[in-house]
Design a protein around this motif. Sequence first.
Motif, PDB file in Angstrom:
ATOM      1  N   SER A  73     -21.536 -13.545  -3.316  1.00 62.90           N
ATOM      2  CA  SER A  73     -21.652 -12.497  -4.334  1.00 62.90           C
ATOM      3  C   SER A  73     -20.328 -11.770  -4.484  1.00 62.90           C
ATOM      4  O   SER A  73     -19.478 -11.811  -3.601  1.00 62.90           O
ATOM      5  N   MET A  74     -20.210 -11.101  -5.628  1.00 70.35           N
ATOM      6  CA  MET A  74     -19.071 -10.225  -5.909  1.00 70.35           C
ATOM      7  C   MET A  74     -19.634  -8.936  -6.487  1.00 70.35           C
ATOM      8  O   MET A  74     -20.565  -8.963  -7.293  1.00 70.35           O
ATOM      9  N   ALA A  98     -21.941  -6.042  -1.313  1.00 69.40           N
ATOM     10  CA  ALA A  98     -21.866  -7.458  -1.703  1.00 69.40           C
ATOM     11  C   ALA A  98     -22.774  -8.301  -0.802  1.00 69.40           C
ATOM     12  O   ALA A  98     -23.462  -9.213  -1.273  1.00 69.40           O
ATOM     13  N   MET A  99     -22.819  -7.980   0.480  1.00 68.25           N
ATOM     14  CA  MET A  99     -23.713  -8.676   1.400  1.00 68.25           C
ATOM     15  C   MET A  99     -25.176  -8.413   1.015  1.00 68.25           C
ATOM     16  O   MET A  99     -26.008  -9.320   1.036  1.00 68.25           O
ATOM     17  N   GLN A 100     -25.465  -7.187   0.637  1.00 70.56           N
ATOM     18  CA  GLN A 100     -26.821  -6.825   0.194  1.00 70.56           C
ATOM     19  C   GLN A 100     -27.225  -7.662  -1.017  1.00 70.56           C
ATOM     20  O   GLN A 100     -28.328  -8.184  -1.080  1.00 70.56           O
ATOM     21  N   VAL A 101     -26.314  -7.801  -1.978  1.00 68.42           N
ATOM     22  CA  VAL A 101     -26.591  -8.580  -3.189  1.00 68.42           C
ATOM     23  C   VAL A 101     -26.876 -10.034  -2.831  1.00 68.42           C
ATOM     24  O   VAL A 101     -27.830 -10.633  -3.329  1.00 68.42           O
ATOM     25  N   ALA A 102     -26.059 -10.603  -1.951  1.00 64.17           N
ATOM     26  CA  ALA A 102     -26.270 -12.000  -1.554  1.00 64.17           C
ATOM     27  C   ALA A 102     -27.613 -12.169  -0.855  1.00 64.17           C
ATOM     28  O   ALA A 102     -28.323 -13.151  -1.095  1.00 64.17           O
ATOM     29  N   THR A 143     -20.818  -0.736 -10.504  1.00 68.53           N
ATOM     30  CA  THR A 143     -20.944  -0.938 -11.949  1.00 68.53           C
ATOM     31  C   THR A 143     -21.529  -2.294 -12.324  1.00 68.53           C
ATOM     32  O   THR A 143     -22.208  -2.410 -13.332  1.00 68.53           O
ATOM     33  N   ARG A 144     -21.244  -3.318 -11.523  1.00 67.00           N
ATOM     34  CA  ARG A 144     -21.803  -4.635 -11.827  1.00 67.00           C
ATOM     35  C   ARG A 144     -21.642  -5.544 -10.613  1.00 67.00           C
ATOM     36  O   ARG A 144     -20.877  -5.248  -9.689  1.00 67.00           O
ATOM     37  N   PHE A 145     -22.373  -6.626 -10.646  1.00 68.50           N
ATOM     38  CA  PHE A 145     -22.275  -7.619  -9.586  1.00 68.50           C
ATOM     39  C   PHE A 145     -22.708  -8.972 -10.119  1.00 68.50           C
ATOM     40  O   PHE A 145     -23.332  -9.070 -11.178  1.00 68.50           O
ATOM     41  N   THR A 146     -22.372 -10.001  -9.348  1.00 69.18           N
ATOM     42  CA  THR A 146     -22.850 -11.345  -9.653  1.00 69.18           C
ATOM     43  C   THR A 146     -23.168 -12.022  -8.330  1.00 69.18           C
ATOM     44  O   THR A 146     -22.594 -11.694  -7.293  1.00 69.18           O
TER      45      THR A 146
END
Length: 152
Positions: A73-74, A98-102, A143-146
């Motif tokens: 993730s980013m 970022a770890m949370q998003v992944a 603001t954003r993530f992927t």
Amino acid sequence: MSFSMDDLKQLREETGARVMDAKKALEEAKGDMAKAKKIVEEKGLARAEKTADRETKAGYVASYVHNNGQVASMVEMVCETDFVAQNDEFRTLARDIAMQVASMNPADVDELLGQEFIRDGSQTIEKLVKSLSGKIGERMEVTRFTRYAIGE
């Protein structure tokens, strides 16, 4: 004064509060460390709310790749100044998010902010961001993530 200098030092180390904020919290809590931590947290969040209308012109893009190489993730996290964007605590928080998003695969930023932090279920991502914002004294936000996963 119903607290020692060691208490003041401990509160500062555990919360990151400024000396005077920690001293006032301990005085208000009459030396009770748990109450003092809560006071520091509440005042930190209040300080973060005061910065909500400031413009964010700097930031940091953090990345995380899970150790199996299957998920990454980013996350874009913005703040007011380049000085804060270079701050280790700011960058560490961005990497943790970022770890949370992944790990948790939120649908959008609002869902991400409402999630319990995977390393500490007593905190939400929003609370972590506001706490650091209050501590540093600058507006900051995700603001954003992927997120990328093999086969998705």
